[in-house]
Design a protein around this motif. Structure first.
Motif, PDB file in Angstrom:
ATOM      1  N   TYR A   4       0.846  -1.181   0.000  1.00 12.36           N
ATOM      2  CA  TYR A   4       0.000   0.000   0.000  1.00 12.36           C
ATOM      3  C   TYR A   4       0.881   1.231   0.000  1.00 12.36           C
ATOM      4  N   HIS A   5       0.474   2.248  -0.748  1.00 11.88           N
ATOM      5  CA  HIS A   5       1.280   3.447  -0.874  1.00 11.88           C
ATOM      6  C   HIS A   5       0.770   4.587  -0.006  1.00 11.88           C
ATOM      7  N   GLN A   6      -0.456   4.485   0.448  1.00 11.93           N
ATOM      8  CA  GLN A   6      -0.983   5.505   1.352  1.00 11.93           C
ATOM      9  C   GLN A   6      -1.918   4.835   2.346  1.00 11.93           C
ATOM     10  N   PHE A   7      -1.977   5.416   3.528  1.00 14.39           N
ATOM     11  CA  PHE A   7      -2.731   4.759   4.594  1.00 14.39           C
ATOM     12  C   PHE A   7      -4.208   4.630   4.268  1.00 14.39           C
ATOM     13  N   ALA A  54      -2.643   5.390  10.777  1.00 10.70           N
ATOM     14  CA  ALA A  54      -2.047   6.315   9.809  1.00 10.70           C
ATOM     15  C   ALA A  54      -0.661   6.762  10.256  1.00 10.70           C
ATOM     16  N   GLU A  55      -0.527   7.124  11.529  1.00 10.27           N
ATOM     17  CA  GLU A  55       0.769   7.602  11.997  1.00 10.27           C
ATOM     18  C   GLU A  55       1.818   6.502  11.919  1.00 10.27           C
ATOM     19  N   GLY A  56       1.459   5.293  12.307  1.00  2.00           N
ATOM     20  CA  GLY A  56       2.403   4.183  12.212  1.00  2.00           C
ATOM     21  C   GLY A  56       2.806   3.903  10.778  1.00  2.00           C
ATOM     22  N   PHE A  57       1.844   3.969   9.871  1.00  2.00           N
ATOM     23  CA  PHE A  57       2.118   3.713   8.459  1.00  2.00           C
ATOM     24  C   PHE A  57       3.110   4.727   7.897  1.00  2.00           C
ATOM     25  N   GLU A  58       3.025   5.953   8.373  1.00  2.00           N
ATOM     26  CA  GLU A  58       3.892   7.015   7.860  1.00  2.00           C
ATOM     27  C   GLU A  58       5.288   6.986   8.481  1.00  2.00           C
ATOM     28  N   ARG A  59       5.490   6.212   9.535  1.00  2.00           N
ATOM     29  CA  ARG A  59       6.806   6.117  10.162  1.00  2.00           C
ATOM     30  C   ARG A  59       7.726   5.273   9.302  1.00  2.00           C
ATOM     31  N   MET A  60       9.021   5.367   9.585  1.00  2.00           N
ATOM     32  CA  MET A  60      10.006   4.716   8.723  1.00  2.00           C
ATOM     33  C   MET A  60      10.531   3.388   9.246  1.00  2.00           C
ATOM     34  N   THR A  62      10.059  -0.400  11.394  1.00  2.00           N
ATOM     35  CA  THR A  62       9.109  -1.426  11.796  1.00  2.00           C
ATOM     36  C   THR A  62       8.721  -1.257  13.258  1.00  2.00           C
ATOM     37  N   ASN A  63       9.692  -0.945  14.116  1.00  2.00           N
ATOM     38  CA  ASN A  63       9.369  -0.787  15.535  1.00  2.00           C
ATOM     39  C   ASN A  63       8.363   0.321  15.776  1.00  2.00           C
ATOM     40  N   GLU A  64       8.510   1.440  15.056  1.00  2.00           N
ATOM     41  CA  GLU A  64       7.542   2.536  15.206  1.00  2.00           C
ATOM     42  C   GLU A  64       6.169   2.101  14.704  1.00  2.00           C
ATOM     43  N   LEU A  65       6.139   1.459  13.556  1.00  2.00           N
ATOM     44  CA  LEU A  65       4.861   0.984  13.020  1.00  2.00           C
ATOM     45  C   LEU A  65       4.187   0.055  14.020  1.00  2.00           C
ATOM     46  N   LEU A  66       4.935  -0.902  14.550  1.00  4.10           N
ATOM     47  CA  LEU A  66       4.361  -1.849  15.513  1.00  4.10           C
ATOM     48  C   LEU A  66       3.857  -1.141  16.762  1.00  4.10           C
ATOM     49  N   MET A  67       4.581  -0.137  17.231  1.00  4.67           N
ATOM     50  CA  MET A  67       4.150   0.602  18.417  1.00  4.67           C
ATOM     51  C   MET A  67       2.809   1.298  18.165  1.00  4.67           C
ATOM     52  N   PHE A  68       2.681   1.968  17.027  1.00  5.52           N
ATOM     53  CA  PHE A  68       1.439   2.674  16.741  1.00  5.52           C
ATOM     54  C   PHE A  68       0.281   1.711  16.471  1.00  5.52           C
ATOM     55  N   GLY A 127      11.575  -2.584   8.252  1.00  2.00           N
ATOM     56  CA  GLY A 127      11.301  -1.172   8.036  1.00  2.00           C
ATOM     57  C   GLY A 127      10.363  -1.097   6.861  1.00  2.00           C
ATOM     58  N   LYS A 128       9.601  -0.046   6.782  1.00  2.34           N
ATOM     59  CA  LYS A 128       8.632   0.017   5.697  1.00  2.34           C
ATOM     60  C   LYS A 128       9.289  -0.092   4.331  1.00  2.34           C
ATOM     61  N   ARG A 129      10.481   0.419   4.216  1.00  2.24           N
ATOM     62  CA  ARG A 129      11.107   0.443   2.900  1.00  2.24           C
ATOM     63  C   ARG A 129      12.493  -0.195   2.898  1.00  2.24           C
TER      64      ARG A 129
END
Length: 176
Positions: A4-7, A54-60, A62-68, A127-129
């Motif tokens: 997915y490219h946007q949340f 949305a905020e987790g998706f925009e982070r860079m 994996t740990n941030e995404l998982l936290m959100f 990481g997302k990317r």
């Protein structure tokens, strides 16, 4: 795995947005029967689900995404809890079906987020990317081996036993 490219394209975010709108409808309908503090908290908890996805998706990372995602899941649980707390209020007896529907929507959000977390934790992508170093090394080695194999097949002499094999012909034609 879908990319997915946007949340807004994420099924979990769409479900969370629908949950919030359903909660808003409920709060507007039963405003007089619920305290202001309760309404405000339910509003914030329901909105927190989609916002944290949305905020987790925009982070860079994996740990941030998982936290959100964990926060979003907790907020969906809070919505379920709040509606369970008020379900027996006599003034809300006519809203029992609507509250059950909202609780079910919040439970669905929890299931989707939990499945997403599990898929992220099982993924080699860290990481997302970005891939972690180990996964990047494995992929680079696999790509190098494939390039070597194709170059070998392309360079076979016509009298080599593998020269007319389907694999060698395919390598010479440029198809993978």
């Amino acid at each position: 795995m879908a990319h997915y490219h946007q949340f807004e394209d994420l099924p979990a975010w769409r479900e969370a947005a629908a949950l919030y709108n359903r909660v808003l409808d409920f709060l507007e309908r039963y405003e007089a029967s619920i305290s202001r503090g309760f309404r405000d908290q339910l509003d914030r908890a329901a909105l927190s689900v989609s916002n944290n996805i949305a905020e987790g998706f925009e982070r860079m990372t994996t740990n941030e995404l998982l936290m959100f995602l964990a926060i979003a899941r907790g907020s969906a649980g809070e919505v379920r809890s709040m509606l369970s707390v008020i379900q027996l209020r006599p003034k809300l007896a006519s809203a029992a079906g609507e509250m059950e529907e909202i609780r079910n929507m919040a439970a669905s959000c929890c299931r989707q987020i939990t499945a997403w977390i599990a898929s992220i934790e099982a993924s080699p992508i860290k990481g997302k990317r970005h891939m972690d170093a180990s996964t990047r090394n494995v992929r680079e080695s696999e790509n190098a081996a494939e390039r070597f194999r194709l170059n070998f097949l392309r360079s076979l002499a016509p009298d080599h036993p593998l020269y007319n094999s389907p694999e060698a012909q395919k390598a010479r034609s440029g198809n993978k």
